[in-house]
Design a protein around this motif. Structure first.
Motif, PDB file in Angstrom:
ATOM      1  N   ASN A 109       0.821  -1.204   0.000  1.00  0.00           N
ATOM      2  CA  ASN A 109       0.000   0.000   0.000  1.00  0.00           C
ATOM      3  C   ASN A 109       0.856   1.256   0.000  1.00  0.00           C
ATOM      4  OD1 ASN A 109      -2.576  -0.937  -0.142  1.00  0.00           O
ATOM      5  ND2 ASN A 109      -2.754  -1.282   2.071  1.00  0.00           N
ATOM      6  N   LEU A 110       1.896   1.242   0.854  1.00  0.00           N
ATOM      7  CA  LEU A 110       2.792   2.393   0.919  1.00  0.00           C
ATOM      8  C   LEU A 110       3.437   2.642  -0.443  1.00  0.00           C
ATOM      9  CD1 LEU A 110       4.752   2.144   4.269  1.00  0.00           C
ATOM     10  CD2 LEU A 110       3.578   4.139   3.379  1.00  0.00           C
ATOM     11  N   ALA A 111       3.972   1.566  -1.043  1.00  0.00           N
ATOM     12  CA  ALA A 111       4.652   1.695  -2.331  1.00  0.00           C
ATOM     13  C   ALA A 111       3.703   2.266  -3.374  1.00  0.00           C
ATOM     14  CB  ALA A 111       5.184   0.334  -2.774  1.00  0.00           C
ATOM     15  N   GLU A 112       2.488   1.739  -3.374  1.00  0.00           N
ATOM     16  CA  GLU A 112       1.501   2.219  -4.359  1.00  0.00           C
ATOM     17  C   GLU A 112       1.190   3.697  -4.154  1.00  0.00           C
ATOM     18  OE1 GLU A 112      -1.584  -0.656  -3.983  1.00  0.00           O
ATOM     19  OE2 GLU A 112      -1.000  -1.693  -5.823  1.00  0.00           O
ATOM     20  N   SER A 113       1.042   4.100  -2.875  1.00  0.00           N
ATOM     21  CA  SER A 113       0.668   5.486  -2.646  1.00  0.00           C
ATOM     22  C   SER A 113       1.799   6.439  -3.025  1.00  0.00           C
ATOM     23  CB  SER A 113       0.223   5.695  -1.197  1.00  0.00           C
ATOM     24  OG  SER A 113       1.272   5.375  -0.337  1.00  0.00           O
ATOM     25  N   TYR A 114       3.065   6.008  -2.798  1.00  0.00           N
ATOM     26  CA  TYR A 114       4.171   6.901  -3.178  1.00  0.00           C
ATOM     27  C   TYR A 114       4.332   6.980  -4.688  1.00  0.00           C
ATOM     28  CZ  TYR A 114       5.700   8.132   1.449  1.00  0.00           C
ATOM     29  OH  TYR A 114       5.748   8.675   2.690  1.00  0.00           O
ATOM     30  N   LEU A 115       4.059   5.869  -5.378  1.00  0.00           N
ATOM     31  CA  LEU A 115       4.114   5.928  -6.841  1.00  0.00           C
ATOM     32  C   LEU A 115       3.036   6.865  -7.360  1.00  0.00           C
ATOM     33  CD1 LEU A 115       4.885   2.254  -7.923  1.00  0.00           C
ATOM     34  CD2 LEU A 115       6.281   4.268  -8.300  1.00  0.00           C
ATOM     35  N   GLU A 116       1.884   6.822  -6.718  1.00  0.00           N
ATOM     36  CA  GLU A 116       0.794   7.708  -7.115  1.00  0.00           C
ATOM     37  C   GLU A 116       1.185   9.172  -6.904  1.00  0.00           C
ATOM     38  OE1 GLU A 116      -3.467   6.603  -5.796  1.00  0.00           O
ATOM     39  OE2 GLU A 116      -2.531   5.149  -7.138  1.00  0.00           O
ATOM     40  N   LEU A 117       1.866   9.408  -5.782  1.00  0.00           N
ATOM     41  CA  LEU A 117       2.282  10.766  -5.429  1.00  0.00           C
ATOM     42  C   LEU A 117       3.143  11.399  -6.522  1.00  0.00           C
ATOM     43  CD1 LEU A 117       2.278  12.828  -3.005  1.00  0.00           C
ATOM     44  CD2 LEU A 117       4.468  11.829  -2.371  1.00  0.00           C
ATOM     45  N   VAL A 118       3.979  10.583  -7.181  1.00  0.00           N
ATOM     46  CA  VAL A 118       4.843  11.148  -8.230  1.00  0.00           C
ATOM     47  C   VAL A 118       4.214  10.963  -9.615  1.00  0.00           C
ATOM     48  CG1 VAL A 118       6.952  10.807  -6.906  1.00  0.00           C
ATOM     49  CG2 VAL A 118       6.188   9.021  -8.469  1.00  0.00           C
ATOM     50  N   GLY A 119       2.943  10.571  -9.641  1.00  0.00           N
ATOM     51  CA  GLY A 119       2.241  10.463 -10.918  1.00  0.00           C
ATOM     52  C   GLY A 119       2.514   9.181 -11.667  1.00  0.00           C
ATOM     53  N   LEU A 120       2.863   8.113 -10.941  1.00  0.00           N
ATOM     54  CA  LEU A 120       3.166   6.839 -11.607  1.00  0.00           C
ATOM     55  C   LEU A 120       2.240   5.727 -11.103  1.00  0.00           C
ATOM     56  CD1 LEU A 120       7.040   6.402 -11.806  1.00  0.00           C
ATOM     57  CD2 LEU A 120       5.446   6.763 -13.660  1.00  0.00           C
ATOM     58  N   GLY A 121       0.971   6.087 -10.869  1.00  0.00           N
ATOM     59  CA  GLY A 121       0.039   5.130 -10.297  1.00  0.00           C
ATOM     60  C   GLY A 121      -0.013   3.800 -11.019  1.00  0.00           C
TER      61      GLY A 121
END
Lengths: 267, 263
Positions: A109-121
């Motif tokens: 979940n953490l990894a997914e949310s950080y990828l989303e944060l940089v626009g790489l969902g």
């Protein structure tokens, strides 16, 4: 706070950094500016604990840096992600090492949310080779900020990117730093004066052979201005001229340095 | 059409070309052989028996060939596996410790080029059983190329990957299995590939020396009786086995090294 006192290092008898003294307050965005070979990347490796200085000391919050530093995470120009893992696995590997108590689902979940944060969902299951250079750097930034560390070290992270991607990522890093509310210190190595002016709240200009600190400028006022206004701002332009002249003088000195050329050892 | 679909289509087309092209080449060579033997009798019929002789011989000795195959695999697979495992393990350990490497490298350079075939008579004399001596010979033939390529792979690792791993606080087993081993995999596979080919050669050579069964033994045995139909049948069967094993190896390699293809 990062405190560097009289830091020197030599490789094969050649002094690369000569008595660097520098203080980086918490929450600062320090840009290290200098021509290639001035030792700015070496300085970053010293901060990260990947190298050990011959003399002098580096402390982070009063603690001596000795070995790979837990408080720091690093983004390189390339090769930041391991190409044999998906982007998601790359983040999860870093997170697992930083927070061994978390479950797999939590890490995911953490990894997914950080990828989303940089626009790489959508890039969780992609291998780095399937991403563009800009996307790879986004993922590398996501990994660096996902782990709980207070110092982010960036070694010419956008040097290999096209101008549009570079501008977008500069905006991203600037926003991320502003949003951290003074909780994260960034040390950013670049040879691009405009990049330093746009990103840095402080700019350190390094001179070459041997690497030493030539100037340390305050640029915190720049944060009030968006990109298009910043480079129309009088005080910014004055700072730009000042840095350029220091930079140029150092380059000319290096060009005139007779010791740089050795007779007969060339091609 | 997405990039993935395009690549898939390209791959399918390439495979079609390969299959059709190779089939044509194979068929022509077989036809040429048939013309020279069965049809025109241009070649000596004892040394070059026609397909009309080889194929029935192969069919008749199918159980014997299959038994030989099993016997050879019982020798090849454990020796190969042990050689790869030992080569990779030693390569990783030595490669990660520069001082150990400095000390051992001259020894490696001295022992590595000794041809294992040269050791066969000695191995048979020293070791208690034929199986063990052949296994040791094949083991050595695989061990050295795998060891050297693993060492090379560890040395050639992109230094920033190591920096990254250190920054991420990866140490011990995590560092080895998540970073160093996968990063060195391309070189390791190159070494395993040459070790694999070498192991077939050593297997058959070893079996010709003193085995009681196996594919190499089959060929050697019938050559002694001048039954060249069976000899050629055995060689064809052996080639088919080698092609099969190499295909399996290629598949594994492509799966493990997917990340190197597209960079």
């Amino acid at each position: 706070m990062i405190q560097c006192t009289d830091v020197s290092i030599a490789f094969q008898g050649k002094t690369v950094l000569d008595r660097i003294g520098l203080e980086i307050p918490d929450g600062a965005f320090l840009c290290l500016l200098g021509q290639s070979g001035c030792g700015k990347s070496t300085f970053l490796r010293l901060l990260a604990g990947l190298l050990k200085a011959d003399s002098g000391s580096i402390t982070i919050d009063g603690r001596e840096v000795d070995g790979p530093e837990k408080a720091c995470s690093v983004v390189f120009q390339d090769y930041s992600l391991f190409p044999w893992m998906t982007t998601g696995d790359n983040l999860m590997l870093a997170l697992k090492a930083a927070c061994p108590d978390k479950t797999r689902a939590e890490l995911r979940n953490l990894a997914e949310s950080y990828l989303e944060l940089v626009g790489l969902g959508g890039a969780f299951h992609q291998y780095p080779s399937a991403l563009s250079g800009g996307m790879r750097q986004r993922a590398a930034i996501a990994r660096a900020i996902s782990v709980p560390c207070r110092v982010l070290l960036m070694d010419e992270p956008f040097g290999a990117l096209d101008p549009v991607n570079r501008a977008m990522l500069q905006d991203l890093v600037r926003t991320l730093h502003a949003d951290s509310g003074g909780q994260r210190t960034v040390v950013f190595v670049t040879h691009d004066v405009d990049e330093a002016l746009y990103l840095g709240t402080r700019i350190a200009v390094f001179g070459s052979s041997p690497g030493r600190l030539l100037a340390l400028e305050d640029n915190s006022a720049s944060r009030r201005l968006p990109r298009e206004k910043l480079f129309a701002d009088e005080s910014t332009l004055a700072l730009q001229r000042k840095i350029m002249s220091v930079y140029r003088a150092d380059m000319e000195k290096k060009l005139n340095d007779k010791n740089l050329f050795h007779a007969g050892n060339g091609i | 059409m997405t990039r993935k679909e395009f690549e898939l289509r390209q791959a399918r087309r390439d495979r079609r070309i390969a299959v059709i092209g190779a089939s044509i080449v194979f068929a022509s060579l077989i036809a040429l052989y048939a013309v020279l033997t069965d049809l025109t009798h241009a070649l000596d019929p004892v040394l070059f028996p026609g397909l009309g002789v080889i194929l029935p011989e192969m069919a008749a000795s199918a159980p014997e060939l299959f038994k030989g195959f099993l016997y050879s695999m019982r020798l090849l697979i454990p020796s190969l596996a042990a050689g790869i495992l030992a080569g990779v393990t030693c390569g990783l350990v030595v490669g990660m410790h520069p001082k150990v490497k400095l000390v051992l490298m001259p020894l490696f350079r001295a022992l590595n080029p000794v041809p294992p075939t040269m050791l066969i008579p000695y191995a048979i004399a020293v070791l208690p059983s034929f199986w063990l001596s052949s296994a040791v010979i094949i083991f050595l033939g695989v061990f050295w190329p795998v060891l050297m390529s693993t060492l090379h792979g560890v040395v050639m690792l992109e230094p920033r990957w190591i920096d990254n791993a250190r920054c991420l606080q990866l140490t011990g087993r995590k560092l080895v299995f998540k970073v160093i081993l996968p990063g060195a995999m391309p070189q390791i596979f190159a070494g395993v590939g040459s070790g694999l080919i070498f192991s077939f050669i050593l297997l058959t050579v070893a079996e010709m020396f003193g085995a009681k069964a196996g594919m190499g033994f089959y060929v050697q045995y019938y050559a002694d009786f001048a039954e060249y139909g069976k000899v050629l049948g055995g060689i064809i069967f052996l080639s088919a086995v080698v092609i099969l094993l190499m295909t399996v190896f290629d598949r594994i390699q492509r799966r493990v090294l997917y990340w190197t293809n597209k960079r």
